[in-house]
Design a protein around this motif. Structure first.
Motif, PDB file in Angstrom:
ATOM      1  N   LEU A  83      11.933 -15.335   7.843  1.00  0.00           N
ATOM      2  CA  LEU A  83      10.561 -15.761   8.080  1.00  0.00           C
ATOM      3  C   LEU A  83      10.169 -15.588   9.540  1.00  0.00           C
ATOM      4  N   ALA A  84       8.880 -15.321   9.752  1.00  0.00           N
ATOM      5  CA  ALA A  84       8.297 -15.389  11.088  1.00  0.00           C
ATOM      6  C   ALA A  84       7.905 -16.842  11.329  1.00  0.00           C
ATOM      7  N   VAL A  85       8.466 -17.444  12.366  1.00  0.00           N
ATOM      8  CA  VAL A  85       8.301 -18.875  12.616  1.00  0.00           C
ATOM      9  C   VAL A  85       7.408 -19.084  13.838  1.00  0.00           C
ATOM     10  N   GLY A  86       6.403 -19.929  13.692  1.00  0.00           N
ATOM     11  CA  GLY A  86       5.569 -20.335  14.815  1.00  0.00           C
ATOM     12  C   GLY A  86       5.810 -21.794  15.125  1.00  0.00           C
ATOM     13  N   VAL A  87       6.112 -22.113  16.379  1.00  0.00           N
ATOM     14  CA  VAL A  87       6.463 -23.476  16.784  1.00  0.00           C
ATOM     15  C   VAL A  87       5.324 -24.084  17.595  1.00  0.00           C
ATOM     16  N   ILE A  88       4.784 -25.185  17.107  1.00  0.00           N
ATOM     17  CA  ILE A  88       3.730 -25.929  17.793  1.00  0.00           C
ATOM     18  C   ILE A  88       4.201 -27.385  17.896  1.00  0.00           C
ATOM     19  N   ARG A 129      18.682 -19.214  15.005  1.00  0.00           N
ATOM     20  CA  ARG A 129      20.122 -19.054  14.817  1.00  0.00           C
ATOM     21  C   ARG A 129      20.462 -18.738  13.362  1.00  0.00           C
ATOM     22  N   ALA A 130      19.626 -19.242  12.441  1.00  0.00           N
ATOM     23  CA  ALA A 130      19.854 -18.997  11.012  1.00  0.00           C
ATOM     24  C   ALA A 130      19.348 -17.631  10.567  1.00  0.00           C
ATOM     25  N   GLY A 131      18.713 -16.859  11.470  1.00  0.00           N
ATOM     26  CA  GLY A 131      18.279 -15.513  11.122  1.00  0.00           C
ATOM     27  C   GLY A 131      16.792 -15.323  11.012  1.00  0.00           C
ATOM     28  N   HIS A 132      16.015 -16.399  11.163  1.00  0.00           N
ATOM     29  CA  HIS A 132      14.564 -16.269  11.175  1.00  0.00           C
ATOM     30  C   HIS A 132      14.109 -15.806  12.560  1.00  0.00           C
ATOM     31  N   VAL A 133      12.865 -15.385  12.670  1.00  0.00           N
ATOM     32  CA  VAL A 133      12.352 -14.839  13.923  1.00  0.00           C
ATOM     33  C   VAL A 133      11.223 -15.722  14.422  1.00  0.00           C
ATOM     34  N   GLU A 165      -3.140 -19.028  17.652  1.00  0.00           N
ATOM     35  CA  GLU A 165      -2.471 -17.728  17.589  1.00  0.00           C
ATOM     36  C   GLU A 165      -1.067 -17.869  17.022  1.00  0.00           C
ATOM     37  N   VAL A 166      -0.368 -18.910  17.460  1.00  0.00           N
ATOM     38  CA  VAL A 166       0.994 -19.137  16.982  1.00  0.00           C
ATOM     39  C   VAL A 166       0.997 -19.297  15.462  1.00  0.00           C
ATOM     40  N   ALA A 167       0.061 -20.106  14.943  1.00  0.00           N
ATOM     41  CA  ALA A 167       0.003 -20.351  13.500  1.00  0.00           C
ATOM     42  C   ALA A 167      -0.424 -19.111  12.732  1.00  0.00           C
ATOM     43  N   ALA A 168      -1.379 -18.359  13.265  1.00  0.00           N
ATOM     44  CA  ALA A 168      -1.951 -17.228  12.529  1.00  0.00           C
ATOM     45  C   ALA A 168      -0.926 -16.140  12.247  1.00  0.00           C
ATOM     46  N   ARG A 169       0.047 -15.952  13.143  1.00  0.00           N
ATOM     47  CA  ARG A 169       0.990 -14.865  12.922  1.00  0.00           C
ATOM     48  C   ARG A 169       2.339 -15.327  12.370  1.00  0.00           C
ATOM     49  N   ALA A 170       2.374 -16.561  11.835  1.00  0.00           N
ATOM     50  CA  ALA A 170       3.633 -17.109  11.328  1.00  0.00           C
ATOM     51  C   ALA A 170       3.633 -17.205   9.803  1.00  0.00           C
ATOM     52  N   ASP A 171       4.825 -17.053   9.230  1.00  0.00           N
ATOM     53  CA  ASP A 171       5.037 -17.372   7.815  1.00  0.00           C
ATOM     54  C   ASP A 171       5.368 -18.852   7.651  1.00  0.00           C
ATOM     55  N   LEU A 172       6.095 -19.383   8.643  1.00  0.00           N
ATOM     56  CA  LEU A 172       6.458 -20.796   8.653  1.00  0.00           C
ATOM     57  C   LEU A 172       5.890 -21.403   9.933  1.00  0.00           C
ATOM     58  N   VAL A 173       4.990 -22.369   9.773  1.00  0.00           N
ATOM     59  CA  VAL A 173       4.357 -23.030  10.912  1.00  0.00           C
ATOM     60  C   VAL A 173       5.008 -24.395  11.086  1.00  0.00           C
ATOM     61  N   LEU A 174       5.681 -24.566  12.217  1.00  0.00           N
ATOM     62  CA  LEU A 174       6.401 -25.808  12.493  1.00  0.00           C
ATOM     63  C   LEU A 174       5.573 -26.663  13.449  1.00  0.00           C
ATOM     64  N   GLY A 176      12.389 -26.890   1.393  1.00  0.00           N
ATOM     65  CA  GLY A 176      12.686 -27.810   2.493  1.00  0.00           C
ATOM     66  C   GLY A 176      14.173 -28.052   2.634  1.00  0.00           C
ATOM     67  N   GLU A 177      14.856 -28.273   1.534  1.00  0.00           N
ATOM     68  CA  GLU A 177      16.301 -28.494   1.577  1.00  0.00           C
ATOM     69  C   GLU A 177      17.030 -27.252   2.071  1.00  0.00           C
ATOM     70  N   ALA A 178      16.581 -26.086   1.634  1.00  0.00           N
ATOM     71  CA  ALA A 178      17.221 -24.846   2.058  1.00  0.00           C
ATOM     72  C   ALA A 178      17.060 -24.630   3.560  1.00  0.00           C
ATOM     73  N   LEU A 179      15.877 -24.927   4.083  1.00  0.00           N
ATOM     74  CA  LEU A 179      15.661 -24.785   5.527  1.00  0.00           C
ATOM     75  C   LEU A 179      16.587 -25.710   6.315  1.00  0.00           C
ATOM     76  N   VAL A 180      16.766 -26.920   5.814  1.00  0.00           N
ATOM     77  CA  VAL A 180      17.656 -27.869   6.497  1.00  0.00           C
ATOM     78  C   VAL A 180      19.092 -27.364   6.481  1.00  0.00           C
ATOM     79  N   VAL A 181      19.545 -26.873   5.336  1.00  0.00           N
ATOM     80  CA  VAL A 181      20.905 -26.337   5.233  1.00  0.00           C
ATOM     81  C   VAL A 181      21.077 -25.162   6.185  1.00  0.00           C
ATOM     82  N   GLU A 182      20.060 -24.319   6.281  1.00  0.00           N
ATOM     83  CA  GLU A 182      20.134 -23.180   7.195  1.00  0.00           C
ATOM     84  C   GLU A 182      20.237 -23.625   8.651  1.00  0.00           C
ATOM     85  N   MET A 183      19.644 -24.767   8.965  1.00  0.00           N
ATOM     86  CA  MET A 183      19.737 -25.299  10.323  1.00  0.00           C
ATOM     87  C   MET A 183      21.038 -26.053  10.547  1.00  0.00           C
TER      88      MET A 183
END
Length: 296
Positions: A10-15, A30-34, A63-72, A160-167
């Protein structure tokens, strides 16, 4: 074999790049997302982004949100509702995105405007304290993360559970309705524990005892371990023994030398007496004597 579905890369945007957001962004990378973008207003946030998310562009939240698949969304609780509405109003969110917030007290209801657009909404609350430094990534492996999704939305729960396991953390399902009480329990345990420990250290230091932290470390570590392992059976000390003579000495010296600590000592001692009585460690008549002593 773990059958939990794993999110694709996933493309991740951090806010924004606060202590929590920067660390979770780094854990997802670290889990392989960008991580494709991060918002950072203060210099401290920019420095944190440079350390934990090197090379990631710093941009406006829209801008961060617009180009993300996952918005944090890792912002203070009081800012979350307005941020979500603002991102929707600026058309920065869209159907198919995963929108996650990290608030402990809130569930996914606050993300409803994003859900109405067709986004998958999840609350992920890491049950740990953050320094905003690289060592937090290692601490994630020993942490749990409270996961909340909408009732009946099994896809969101699983993602959600999968994301946590990946982290590299452990997911724990927290229903929406219990989030406020869940967060109250964590804050009561962690935040007030720090206040209690520092008060104890200050009392020792003020009495002239050298290296109070060294003195307290083994005692408090053992007390915490025993409390988690054995529950109320781990209670010791003058309250659990019904030793009112020692209690009077404590109350007297605190009244004279540390009056700012006395109210919390009384409250915690009363609560300790209740737990000791309820668990059978303290007989009712002894518990009454303790309460009478604390009220004098």
């Amino acid at each position: 074999m773990d059958a939990t579905p794993r999110p694709a890369r996933l493309a991740v945007g951090v806010i924004s790049a606060g202590r929590v957001g920067s660390v979770l962004g780094a854990a997802l990378a670290r889990a392989g997302h960008v991580v494709t973008g991060v918002s950072a207003v203060s210099q401290a946030s920019r420095d944190r982004a440079d350390e934990l998310l090197p090379g990631v562009p710093v941009a406006d939240p829209t801008e961060v949100a617009a180009r993300a698949d996952l918005v944090l969304l890792a912002v203070p609780d009081d800012e979350l509702e307005g941020l979500v509405k603002g991102l929707v109003a600026t058309e920065s969110l869209r159907a198919g995105q995963i929108v996650v917030h990290t608030s402990g007290a809130m569930g996914v209801h606050v993300l409803e405007p994003a859900a109405e657009l067709g986004a998958l909404t999840i609350a992920l609350h890491p049950v740990m304290t953050f320094t905003g430094r690289a060592e937090d990534l290692q601490r994630m492996s020993a942490a749990c993360v409270g996961v909340t999704a909408a009732d009946g939305d099994e896809v969101a729960w699983s993602v959600g559970e999968a994301l946590v396991v990946e982290m590299d953390a452990e997911p724990v399902r927290i229903p929406e309705a219990v989030r406020p009480l869940y967060h109250s329990a964590l804050a009561h345990g962690a935040n007030h524990l720090i206040t209690l420990v520092r008060d104890a250290a200050d009392l020792l230091t003020g009495s002239g005892v050298a290296n109070a932290e060294r003195l307290l470390g083994p005692l408090l570590s053992a007390a915490l371990d025993n409390a988690l392992r054995h529950g109320d059976r781990a209670l010791t000390g003058p309250v659990a023994r019904g030793d009112t003579g020692t209690l009077r000495k404590h109350l007297g010296v605190l009244a004279q030398q540390a009056p700012e600590v006395l109210p919390s000592y009384r409250v915690l001692a009363r609560r300790t007496a209740e737990r000791a009585e309820d668990s059978g460690l303290l007989k009712p008549e002894a518990a009454n004597d303790v309460r009478t002593t604390l009220e004098d």
